[in-house]
Motif scaffolding. Structure first.
Motif, PDB file in Angstrom:
ATOM      1  N   ILE A   1       0.813  -1.225   0.000  1.00 30.09           N
ATOM      2  CA  ILE A   1       0.000   0.000   0.000  1.00 30.09           C
ATOM      3  C   ILE A   1       0.845   1.274   0.000  1.00 30.09           C
ATOM      4  N   ALA A   2       2.159   1.148   0.166  1.00 25.64           N
ATOM      5  CA  ALA A   2       3.015   2.332   0.201  1.00 25.64           C
ATOM      6  C   ALA A   2       2.865   3.207  -1.043  1.00 25.64           C
ATOM      7  N   PRO A   3       2.836   2.621  -2.256  1.00 31.46           N
ATOM      8  CA  PRO A   3       2.671   3.490  -3.439  1.00 31.46           C
ATOM      9  C   PRO A   3       1.349   4.262  -3.422  1.00 31.46           C
ATOM     10  N   LEU A   4       0.314   3.670  -2.850  1.00 29.05           N
ATOM     11  CA  LEU A   4      -0.979   4.366  -2.796  1.00 29.05           C
ATOM     12  C   LEU A   4      -0.921   5.535  -1.831  1.00 29.05           C
ATOM     13  N   ILE A   5      -0.164   5.374  -0.746  1.00 30.85           N
ATOM     14  CA  ILE A   5      -0.056   6.436   0.255  1.00 30.85           C
ATOM     15  C   ILE A   5       0.823   7.562  -0.254  1.00 30.85           C
ATOM     16  N   ARG A   6       1.926   7.206  -0.866  1.00 24.61           N
ATOM     17  CA  ARG A   6       2.844   8.246  -1.327  1.00 24.61           C
ATOM     18  C   ARG A   6       2.211   9.082  -2.433  1.00 24.61           C
TER      19      ARG A   6
END
Length: 473
Positions: free
Chosen positions: A468-473
């Motif tokens: 989910i990191a790419p979605l948050i960034r």
């Protein structure tokens, strides 16, 4: 329904199928669009688009100022079933008004049944449960005990288990009660159902935390009760505001030790204020202590039911979090005057909980295994919380930094504004279960996400963070 169809098309097809199959009977009122959107985890405009299309096609009629209704002349939509020896029942048209309310519960609450994935909330570390020890206790039951627990038992519960729970509550939660006040249930959800059936009438008002647990609200609405949302601040349910807005309320349901889902705990002054409200209004307070055993600090927060003047408090506990949900065992601590009535009501629904399981659990508690297991789980959960916080911070490049929690099995992360359901949907596509905070709101405008960590090992937590990191960034 094709999963690759646009989201609004999926909602439209779902609603249309519910009307055609009779889940929504002709002439029945549809849930408010805002509430329906929260339950489905979609934007309100998505539901409004689906309703508008259904109106254009004649499935739905709008009444100004009163919402949307299923068109009253749609009984012919469903193809007649060939006659056999007797006419089959239709899904909802043959139900009573209360039956329809209960049947429509799925529109207000859909507990997840899919495979467990991080960061699903309310999931204990099942792989850390001592199954071999449990099996050894089960195998070691004397033949006489096996035969006794194979008979019909008291609907109030197996006496050794009631005694073990009463002793445990005194040591762990500071609650002084007699074994005769303990009623064994099939989890906390049955406890809430019994409370609603025995202490409330259709139309009665009940104060509920907003945001709060959907399963409680769905149960009460299913019984025709008016679920009254009350804001939650840093001290828990704002009882003063609730008392002003709903002066005729007969009950308040609270999670004072670790408010679900925000995680705040109710301070002493607010607790005393709540108890005084109950005394003055002759109202009931239901204390849902769903994860009160998981406190990681030096000092433990006692149960509301442990305070003086707690005579109008009903304490609800569950072993679904402390052990595992497959046991299907919970309990209520009741005023002695209510025990017989509650036992009678339980006997009508499922007679009694399984005897052998109750006996093994009684021995598990009395022999000290529950104490040792919870000590291990507190250490494990605190470690897993740290892994989750660290992995999310690193994977997001510092964009998501969760504040550590001193208790519970999940962390709530709030944002000032935005569409939290959108990120939750995208996380789901990436294989991560991320519940939006807005899902648990009725009137509250709070937004954010809930991150469950208890049931997932380090590898699963780090993988979820990377996904989910790419979605948050």
């Amino acid at each position: 329904m094709p999963s690759d169809a646009p989201l609004r098309q999926q909602v439209y097809l779902r609603l249309r199928a519910a009307i055609e199959q009779g889940t929504f009977a002709p002439g029945s009122k549809l849930p408010p669009s805002r509430e329906h959107a929260q339950v489905l985890g979609v934007a309100r405009n998505t539901v409004l688009w689906a309703l508008e299309r259904l109106r254009a096609e004649g499935y739905v009629v709008a009444r100004v100022g009163d919402g949307s209704y299923v068109a009253p002349d749609l009984a012919a939509l469903r193809a007649p079933t060939p006659r056999k020896t007797s006419a089959p029942l239709q899904p909802t048209t043959d139900l009573s008004q209360r039956g329809r309310l209960i049947a429509e519960t799925a529109l207000r609450w859909r507990p997840p049944t899919a495979a467990v994935s991080a960061y699903r909330i309310g999931t204990p570390a099942v792989n850390a449960f001592p199954f071999e020890l449990w099996s050894r206790l089960e195998r070691g039951l004397p033949e006489r005990v096996r035969q006794d627990t194979a008979q019909y038992l008291s609907p109030a519960g197996h006496q050794p288990l009631r005694e073990a729970i009463a002793q445990w509550l005194l040591v762990s939660r500071g609650i002084r009660c007699e074994a005769g006040q303990v009623l064994v249930t099939s989890g906390s959800q049955q406890a809430i159902d019994l409370i609603a059936r025995l202490l409330l009438d259709p139309g009665d008002e009940v104060l509920l935390e907003d945001p709060g647990y959907l399963g409680i609200r769905a149960c009460l609405v299913g019984h025709g009760v008016s679920a009254c949302p009350v804001p939650v601040d840093e001290h828990g349910l704002a009882i003063a505001e609730g008392a002003i807005r709903w002066p005729n309320a007969r009950m308040a349901v609270v999670t004072p030790t670790h408010q679900f889902p925000l995680g705040v705990h109710m301070g002493l002054s607010r607790r005393l204020e709540l108890l005084e409200w109950a005394r003055q209004h002759k109202a009931w307070v239901v204390e849902d202590d769903y994860d009160g055993e998981f406190q990681y600090g030096t000092h433990r927060i006692p149960a509301l039911c442990s305070l003086p003047n707690h005579g109008r408090v009903l304490y609800v506990g569950t072993f679904s979090k402390t052990l595992h949900p497959g046991l299907r065992l919970g309990f209520i601590v009741l005023p002695a005057s209510l025990v017989d009535a509650f036992a009678s009501a339980k006997s009508l629904s499922d007679r009694h909980s399984p005897g052998a399981v109750q006996e093994v659990l009684a021995r598990f508690i009395s022999d000290g295994h529950l104490l040792r297991h919870l000590r291990r789980m507190r250490e494990l959960y605190q470690e897993r919380q740290g892994v989750m916080i660290d992995s999310l911070r690193k994977a997001s490049g510092g964009a998501l930094q969760l504040a550590p929690a001193a208790q519970g099995m999940h962390i709530a992360h709030e944002i000032a504004r935005g569409d939290d359901a959108h990120l939750s949907r995208r996380a789901g596509e990436a294989g991560v279960y991320l519940a939006p905070l807005s899902l648990y709101c009725v009137q509250a405008k709070r937004r954010g996400w809930l991150f469950g960590y208890a049931g997932f090992d380090d590898t699963a937590l780090r993988l979820a963070a990377r996904n989910i990191a790419p979605l948050i960034r």
